[in-house]
Design a protein around this motif. Structure first.
Motif: not given
Length: 928
Positions: A73-86, A97-111
């Motif tokens: 996927r073509k990534l763009n640094p100028n993206t919507t991004a946030y860290a969210q506590v699940l 608790s888990s943490v979601l690191l959100f980007f428009d074209k990527q998702r990362f889950i911590f725990n």
């Protein structure tokens, strides 16, 4: 009528009072068995049909699974991004608790603690977008939900989705062990890492959008501790650095001030190259026409489970460049999410470390007492509260809404009571966000935090929606005021229930769903409370510990886990055992320093591989016994007797699947000793038809004296696990007092029947508007009178001379005089059994018939498909001794006689929700 395709069977049995002979039983038969499943003993066909490929351990197609890679996927640094506590575990404090690191074209889950996918289902967070999973520790608290998450990703699409799993130490060992029950396991890519060999953090991900690095914390140990240390004691600090965004290009300045005409030179300047002016004899540099760059925000995720880890945190050189006091070359950390427990974050040492970050926003996401007051899983909590109002006898008050308010053990810091160098600290709330991009919105975002739900709100809603429910509640109370004895016109109270005491035994249904956790039902787990004598657990799906805490409260659940003496697992599918490691690890922790015996785990032999791998990460303190060592044959060999034959009944089509096992005599003797201490006479496993090494179990209490000193049999409970109807279940369930049916698709398969819902689904897929089962007589005479043009029968696969029918009305004129076709109706009898056969499950009616044929006194249906998120379609004509299970339902053995009478009241409570489906959930479940 079509009923649930995914239920299970649990039987509580003993001979009926004053019954000198066995009740007549209707035999099972299938008059049109599938050719491929014929029995091998001669030419005679087996009366019980099943999917032999699945029973032998193969999938439906047998096709090789591809290692599916995600598309680039073509990534763009100028993206919507946030860290969210699940907020997984916020209320029950059973998991991290888990943490979601959100980007428009990527998702990362911590725990990925237990309950993660159930949480995401309720809050509509799409797990299909997850690219990477990061574990701050490799243990049951942080990785308990990983099997379910991987199964979900494996079930998406035809080949599943690939995912990278990152963690310290022996992560690969753990994931490799999971492959025994995770299909398409090649899509899991494990990435283990250890301490960095340089002062810099270990870089894990580095692309155009974000760089994620890891800093490991391993507490120092003495020589003695080193020899018994576990890999799971290593924790990780994750550093997430977003890419810098180039400043805005000043078009007017480039053109008018520096004389650069629009064209290719603009692109070169934006790419960082210098150009010559078109109008002046000067060189134009990017900094002349481009504004200052926007620095990338930085987020730290810190997990320090103990004070020993904090000491390593203070001395970590990899973090020095992120401290505010590090000078001009330091990096500004915008947010730190603390996954550490409150006992650690409130310590002076930890607070001293936090002071090194001056203007950082601190989010305390560790367990805090205040969060237990409001449930995170609102959908199931709302149903539990409603059921408690309707019938508190079977649905005691949930443990997550305490009668008194709990006090917050950590008070939010304010500028007036904290060091001026310490940034603001707040307690995490469910779905709290920290916005990272757009940069203009950098900071806290509370807009997604759901409103708090209280039990009083739920009851007000209930009384407003169903005013008559108040009268129904009073009617249910009267059921307990009737004298004991004969409870139905043709059913006598079994002798084992004579003068039964309420502290003899209680069955708590912790999970009544199948395949994967849903909004309303968790997966399989049944807690057998023997009160002061101890307790047993039959199956232990993901989230079982959380369900115990919802039922008993935080302290009560700890006591329930301490009391566990034996855990029995039916088969290797994850929805039956993924919560086991968390339960065992907690029991070990709770009993540390107290004289006790290891818990005995009885399960399929492939489960031992998984548990052995887990024990290298975390102490489980258990003794394992193969289910095959607890069969009737094995117990007979322990007693010195002989038991002829294989595990399956003579002539069974599954007779060749298992050979008689070698019995682990020392462990079996220990189990017999434990059973005697808790008042259980027998715990006998028997094979069932579902997958390799699938079993049901018989649990029988010891005999006792009644009020006149006469010896009477103890209760007998039979739990079938997932199965097709088979002789072994019928034989084990003889004269059952009560049955809990799990996977009730058996008889549908044996008789080529289908559930009502499956028939409706087939009709709906053909565009049918209404489905009815008509019985028309004298067709030639009445067709013309009733305006029917066609009535066409068509053969169906059920038995010789079985048919469906199509009824078509005559054409008619519409309002403008145009001829339009008449309606067309197709009927489907209960014959859509293909899916049940494919998965070796049973329908509700099959389970009820199996129980009835064995003389069962009470039947409870559980292990419901996602097709019935709240309550299945109910046909009361064959449910006179049957009830439907819900999560957290508690059935005391003294209340069995009343049990079926509450079923009509459930229909009142769910009168507007008898059929409700989530198409996405059903599609996912079928994929799994």
């Amino acid at each position: 009528m079509i009923l649930n395709r995914s239920l299970r069977l649990l039987l509580l049995s003993c001979p009926l009072k004053s019954s000198p002979f066995l009740l007549p039983r209707r035999p099972f038969s299938a008059s049109y068995p599938m050719e491929k499943n014929k029995a091998k003993n001669g030419s005679k066909s087996s009366p019980f049909e099943f999917n032999k490929r699945r029973a032998d351990g193969f999938d439906e197609t047998g096709k090789a699974k591809k290692n599916l890679e995600r598309k680039t996927r073509k990534l763009n640094p100028n993206t919507t991004a946030y860290a969210q506590v699940l907020g997984t575990g916020m209320d029950t404090q059973d998991t991290s608790s888990s943490v979601l690191l959100f980007f428009d074209k990527q998702r990362f889950i911590f725990n990925a603690g237990e309950g993660l996918q159930r949480f995401c289902t309720e809050h509509k967070i799409k797990l299909s977008k997850i690219d990477h999973v990061f574990l701050s520790r490799v243990c049951s608290e942080t990785a308990g939900g990983l099997p379910g998450l991987l199964l979900t990703l494996a079930g998406i699409g035809e080949e599943g989705l690939s995912v990278n799993v990152w963690g310290p130490s022996d992560l690969k060992l753990l994931v490799d062990a999971m492959k025994c029950f995770i299909p398409r396991a090649a899509m899991v890519h494990t990435r283990s890492f250890g301490p960095s060999s340089t002062p810099d953090p270990t870089v894990l991900v580095d692309d155009e959008v974000v760089k994620i690095s890891a800093i490991t914390l391993e507490p120092p140990r003495s020589m003695e501790e080193e020899s018994c240390s576990k890999s799971g004691e290593i924790s990780v600090v994750y550093v997430c650095e977003l890419a810098e965004i180039m400043g805005k290009f000043d078009l007017e300045k480039a053109k008018k001030v520096f004389g650069v005409r629009p064209g290719p030179k603009y692109s070169k300047l934006q790419c960082g190259e210098s150009v010559r002016s078109d109008e002046k004899d000067i060189t134009v540099y990017p900094s002349d026409v481009i504004g200052p760059s926007v620095p990338g925000p930085i987020v730290l995720l810190v997990d320090c489970p103990t004070e020993s880890h904090v000491a390593q945190l203070l001395s970590a050189k990899s973090l020095e460049s992120y401290y505010s006091c590090s000078g001009d070359g330091g990096k500004l950390v915008n947010c730190i999410i603390h996954l550490s427990p409150s006992s650690v974050t409130s310590s002076p040492t930890y607070q001293n470390w936090m002071q090194r970050f001056h203007s950082t926003q601190h989010i305390l996401a560790g367990h805090q007492r205040k969060n237990m007051e409001f449930p995170i899983l609102k959908a199931s909590s709302r149903i539990a509260a409603r059921l408690n109002y309707l019938c508190p006898q079977f649905f005691p008050a949930p443990g997550f809404w305490p009668p008194q308010h709990v006090t917050n053990s950590i008070v939010d810091s304010t500028p007036s009571d904290q060091d001026s160098n310490l940034g603001k600290s707040i307690s995490a709330e469910n779905l709290l966000k920290f916005t990272l991009r757009p940069y203009a919105h950098l900071g806290m975002d509370r807009s997604c935090i759901p409103p708090e739900l209280t039990s009083s709100q739920v009851l007000d809603e209930l009384l407003s929606e169903i005013p008559e429910i108040k009268d129904k509640t009073e009617e249910i109370k009267q059921l307990w005021n009737k004298p004991n004895g004969e409870t139905e016109s043709n059913t006598l109270l079994p002798s084992c229930l004579e003068n039964i005491r309420r502290d003899d035994m209680e069955i708590v249904l912790l999970g009544t769903g199948s395949s994967q956790p849903s909004k309303y039902r968790n997966v399989s787990a049944i807690y057998i409370d023997l009160f002061s004598k101890g307790s047993l657990l039959l199956d232990c799906g993901e989230g079982t510990l959380g369900q115990l805490k919802r039922r008993y409260g935080l302290d009560g659940a700890d006591e329930a886990v301490r009391k566990l003496r034996c855990i029995w697992i039916s088969h290797i599918h994850a929805d039956h055992h993924a919560g086991l490691a968390r339960i065992l690890a907690l029991r070990c922790k709770l009993l540390k320093g107290v004289a006790h015996e290891p818990a005995i785990v009885v399960g399929p032999r492939s489960l031992k591989h998984f548990l052995d791998a887990y024990q290298r990460l975390e102490e489980l303190d258990m003794e394992f016994l193969d289910c095959r060592s607890t069969t009737k044959t094995s117990w007979a060999s322990l007693e010195g007797g002989k038991e002829e034959g294989s595990l399956f009944s003579k002539g069974s089509p599954m007779q060749s699947v298992f050979k008689t096992p070698m019995t682990d005599m020392p462990c079996l003797k220990n189990l017999k000793k434990v059973l005697g201490e808790i008042g259980v006479e027998d715990l006998i496993s028997f094979p069932v038809v579902h997958c390799p090494q699938a079993f049901g179990v018989v649990v029988k209490a010891a005999e006792r004296l009644n009020s006149v000193g006469k010896r009477i049999p103890g209760w007998k409970m039979v739990y079938s696990g997932d199965t097709r109807p088979c002789p072994e279940v019928v034989e084990a369930s003889q004269d059952a007092t009560a049955t809990f049916e799990d996977d009730l698709i058996d008889e549908a398969l044996a008789k080529n029947h289908s559930t009502t819902k499956e028939a409706i689904d087939m009709g709906s897929s053909a565009g049918v508007y209404r489905i009815v089962l008509p019985c028309l007589k004298n067709l030639k005479k009445v067709l013309g009178e009733i305006g029917v043009e066609d009535l066409i029968s068509f053969p169906v696969v059920h038995c010789p001379q079985a048919f469906g029918v199509v009824v078509k009305a005559a054409e008619r004129l519409n309002s403008v005089g145009k001829r339009i076709p008449g309606w067309k109706m197709a009927t489907f009898e209960d014959d859509l059994i293909d899916e049940a056969l494919a998965k070796n499950h049973s329908t509700t009616k099959e389970a009820i018939d199996m129980g009835s044929s064995a003389g069962v006194y009470r039947i409870v249906l559980t292990h419901f498909s996602q097709r019935y998120p709240k309550i299945p379609v109910i046909d009361e004509s064959h449910m006179h001794n049957t009830c439907i299970a819900f999560d957290l339902m508690s059935i005391n053995v003294a209340d069995l006689q009343v049990l079926p009478k509450v079923l009509p009241y459930f229909k009142t409570l769910f009168k507007d929700e008898i059929i409700e489906e989530d198409v996405d959930d059903i599609a996912l479940e079928e994929a799994l």
